[in-house]
Structures are given as C-alpha cells and as structure tokens.
Write an enzyme that holds these catalytic residues in place. Structure first.
Site, PDB file in Angstrom:
ATOM      1  N   LEU A  64       0.814  -1.209   0.000  1.00  0.00           N
ATOM      2  CA  LEU A  64       0.000   0.000   0.000  1.00  0.00           C
ATOM      3  C   LEU A  64       0.850   1.263   0.000  1.00  0.00           C
ATOM      4  CD1 LEU A  64      -2.509  -1.137   2.771  1.00  0.00           C
ATOM      5  CD2 LEU A  64      -2.697  -1.481   0.298  1.00  0.00           C
ATOM      6  N   TYR A 118       1.546  11.277 -11.634  1.00  0.00           N
ATOM      7  CA  TYR A 118       1.050  10.293 -10.677  1.00  0.00           C
ATOM      8  C   TYR A 118       0.538   9.056 -11.408  1.00  0.00           C
ATOM      9  CZ  TYR A 118      -1.889   8.178  -7.055  1.00  0.00           C
ATOM     10  OH  TYR A 118      -2.469   7.299  -6.181  1.00  0.00           O
ATOM     11  N   LYS A 122       1.958   5.128 -11.363  1.00  0.00           N
ATOM     12  CA  LYS A 122       1.116   3.983 -11.008  1.00  0.00           C
ATOM     13  C   LYS A 122       1.126   2.933 -12.126  1.00  0.00           C
ATOM     14  CE  LYS A 122      -0.484   4.853  -6.894  1.00  0.00           C
ATOM     15  NZ  LYS A 122      -0.147   3.964  -5.752  1.00  0.00           N
ATOM     16  N   ASN A 147     -11.572   7.031  -5.880  1.00  0.00           N
ATOM     17  CA  ASN A 147     -11.465   7.859  -4.677  1.00  0.00           C
ATOM     18  C   ASN A 147     -11.915   7.064  -3.452  1.00  0.00           C
ATOM     19  OD1 ASN A 147     -10.912  10.674  -5.888  1.00  0.00           O
ATOM     20  ND2 ASN A 147     -12.664   9.950  -7.059  1.00  0.00           N
ATOM     21  N   PRO A 309     -43.224   8.610  41.323  1.00  0.00           N
ATOM     22  CA  PRO A 309     -43.995   7.577  42.034  1.00  0.00           C
ATOM     23  C   PRO A 309     -45.491   7.899  42.089  1.00  0.00           C
ATOM     24  CG  PRO A 309     -41.967   8.045  43.204  1.00  0.00           C
ATOM     25  CD  PRO A 309     -42.050   9.053  42.101  1.00  0.00           C
ATOM     26  N   GLY A 310     -46.300   6.864  41.758  1.00  0.00           N
ATOM     27  CA  GLY A 310     -47.742   6.981  41.841  1.00  0.00           C
ATOM     28  C   GLY A 310     -48.405   7.741  40.721  1.00  0.00           C
TER      29      GLY A 310
END
Length: 398
Positions: A64, A118, A122, A147, A309-310
C-alpha cells in the site's frame, strides 16, 4: 500466515492492519479459515533491514506504500515505482514467491484528465509487478482504486470527502465550484473486506473498459465490486442533514449498504470532543419528564418518559398512530380501553422483565407508576413524528 503490510501508517494501511490484528487476536471470527500468526507493519520510518527481514518471512504482501502529494513531480516515480522495485528485489533475494497485492489507481489508465506524473508512476508500478509475476511465477493482484473515503482518512490531502466531513464537523467552510461533478467513491470497509477476500484466494477479477472494470474470472486486474457514484452536491446535502441532526433529532434515511450510511459513519469519525455529546430538550413538570430522543424520516420517533412515584400518564387515544411502550426501569401498569366500550386490557410490566407493549389505535391508554418511591422510566416509539398541526391525540380516561 505472516502478513506484510507496506504503507501501514497510511489511511488504507491503518484500517487493514486493524482488521488483520482483529483476526489474529481472535476478535473477529467471521473468517474461520484465516489463521494469522504475525502482521508485519512497514512504513517510511522503518529501515531497509526491517523490510528485508519482513520479506524473508511473509506469506502474503499488501503493498500500500506510495506517494500522493510530493513536493516535486519526479518524486511520484521515485516513491511509487522506486519503492516497489526495492520490495520486489527483497522478495527475490529470499526466493519468496508469496502472493503480493498492489494498490494502484484508476489514474493509471492515463485517460483524459488523469494524464499526469502520478498516473504514469502507477502504470509503471503495475507493469513492474506483472513483469515480476512472469519472472518468478508469483501471484500478483493489482487493484486500481477510485477515490477512497472512511474513518482515519486525512483531510486536506487527497480526499474531498475527508475534507468535507472534517470541515463540517469542525464548523469550517467548504468550497464547491460545481455541485454536479460526479465522483466514484470506494468505502474503506468495502475495500478491506475485498483485501481479506484476496488473502483467502477469493479476489474478484476484471478487465478494464476505459475507467470501468468489467468482471471476468480470468481478468488481468482485481477490483472491489461495490463503489458509489455521487455528486458533490449530493454529498453536501447529506452532510447538511448530518450536521443538523442534534437540532432536528432526525436521522436521515440510511439504507443498508447505501452511500449515506457509509458517509454518516465517516462524518461521525471527525467530530471533535465537544460535539460527541449534545443535550436534549426535557419537558419537565410535576409528574416527571418527557424527552424526544431520535426521529426518523419514515419510521417515526423515539422518546423517553419519566413518571414520578404513583403518577398516571397518558389517558388519550389515537385514530391511526400506534406506539410501543417499553419500561426499562421501575414497575408499571399499562391499561387500554377500546373506545365506545368498557373493554379494558391490562399489562403489568417492569424493567426486570423488559416487554414491548403495543398501544392500539382506537384504544385510550395510560401508564401508571406502581412504585411509591422510585421513578418509572419508559422508552416510547411512535410510528410517526409528532405533528403539532395534526397530533392525532384525543384525551379520554381509560
């Protein structure tokens, strides 16, 4: 297997090394046929002696390493072609004919706007690898990546998606000259999944028709079958909705395998600490509180209700809307009565035995906290977002 990853500190390298170590350490058991004993990580700070040793031991190589934005154009060839030559020479020195994968680029096609130093470097790397395969008989797997995007990708470098996500997350401006520009994007997890397939000898093969891979089991190249074609405008629109989520509470529609799902995960990975947590609006009164948690575009909303509560809450019905009540702490009695009748159904539920109870359309319903000392906590889901113009909520005691 002993795996060598060059460029291990880069975007793809970090994600791949993490995945390989998860398999090696038994954290990922989804690939039982992969037995990894060692992961060698090589990057720019390692020595040639280390590379030489790694090449003597490796059972599989992921190359890589590469140069994306050098100071000088000639450094493309030196960084991309030159290192590949050193790597292959080290393998040949040790007569190691293990499979080797090369990360190339669609720019190696040298078509149209991709024509540049580039792309030339490659393409030279690809040819070098194919010559190596002919000379040694080693298996070579050449992938031409479009990409890339995903977590840990460096912003303001060579990924527009990483830059956009980082800027949105940090309240920085972005520039889009033409929202109609379309990108082909490959998500990092899809890429890593394919590289693990390659490690198992299950790589996907293709030949190229221009920039497009055409699957062929005997193809010269390898490829990742899942990519996404999206415009810059579509990316920005999604990022707008992601950024506004803490205000709207609306989670955008994120289908399995969709670009939106992958982009949302990517965006979240760039959030600064101060945005990881955000407050919710609590509606508090003497009975307790009610807080909306999340809303969806097509599947309703989630809320949490706290009853003292309740206390009895509810005492209303809906014509069409339906809900789930899920008590997660405390003990409650849920009652429902069919409108126009005296028919009442009751459910006693608690956080010790979590149960989802349907609130039926056409039934008035309530929820009573049976404790005299503890709060009752209930998670509620409604099949639609609350609409103050059409609340579909009518008061009537059970």
């Amino acid at each position: 297997m002993k795996i060598l990853v060059t460029g291990a500190n880069g975007f793809v390298g970090k994600n791949l090394v993490c995945a390989l170590n998860n398999i090696k350490n038994g954290k990922n058991r989804t690939r039982p046929n992969l037995k990894i004993s060692e992961v060698f990580c090589y990057d720019i700070n390692n020595t040639y002696e280390e590379l030489d040793y790694f090449c003597s031991q490796a059972s599989f190589v992921f190359n890589l390493a590469g140069v994306n934005r050098p100071e000088n154009q000639e450094d493309f060839m030196r960084g991309n072609f030159g290192f590949a030559s050193d790597l292959l020479n080290a393998l040949k020195k040790h007569q190691n004919k293990c499979p080797i994968m090369l990360s190339s680029s669609v720019q190696a096609t040298l078509i149209g706007r991709y024509n540049g130093e580039y792309g030339k470097s490659k393409l030279a790397g690809e040819n070098l690898f194919y010559s190596y395969a002919e000379e040694t008989g080693a298996k070579v797997l050449v992938y031409r990546f479009p990409n890339l995007f995903g977590k840990w990708c460096r912003p303001n470098y060579n990924s527009a998606v990483a830059t956009f996500c980082s800027n949105y997350a940090n309240d920085l401006p972005i520039t889009v000259n033409d929202p109609n520009v379309e990108l082909e994007l490959l998500y990092i997890d899809d890429l890593v999944d394919e590289m693990l397939n390659a490690l198992e000898g299950k790589e996907r093969r293709a030949n190229y028709d221009g920039l497009n891979p055409v699957e062929d089991s005997n193809g010269k190249f390898c490829f990742v079958p899942v990519t996404h074609r999206v415009t810059l405008g579509e990316i920005v629109a999604l990022l707008d909705s992601f950024k506004n989520q803490p205000k709207t509470l609306v989670i955008p529609e994120i289908k399995e395998g969709s670009f939106a799902k992958k982009l949302y995960s990517t965006y979240l990975s760039y959030l600064p600490k101060e945005k990881v947590a955000f407050p919710l609006k609590m509606n508090v009164d003497n009975r307790g509180s009610f807080t909306e948690l999340l809303k969806t575009q097509n599947c309703g909303q989630f809320s949490v209700n706290v009853s003292k509560p309740g206390i009895t809450k509810g005492e209303h019905y809906h014509d069409t809307k339906w809900e789930f009540f899920i008590v997660v702490a405390g003990r409650a009695l849920i009652q429902q009565r069919k409108i126009g009748t005296q028919e009442v159904i009751e459910f006693e539920v608690s956080g010790e035995n979590i149960t989802a109870v349907h609130m039926l359309p056409g039934y008035t319903h309530n929820i009573i906290n049976l404790s005299e000392t503890e709060n009752l906590v209930t998670v509620m889901w409604a099949n639609e977002q609350f609409n103050s113009q059409k609340p579909d909520t009518y008061f009537e005691k059970v």
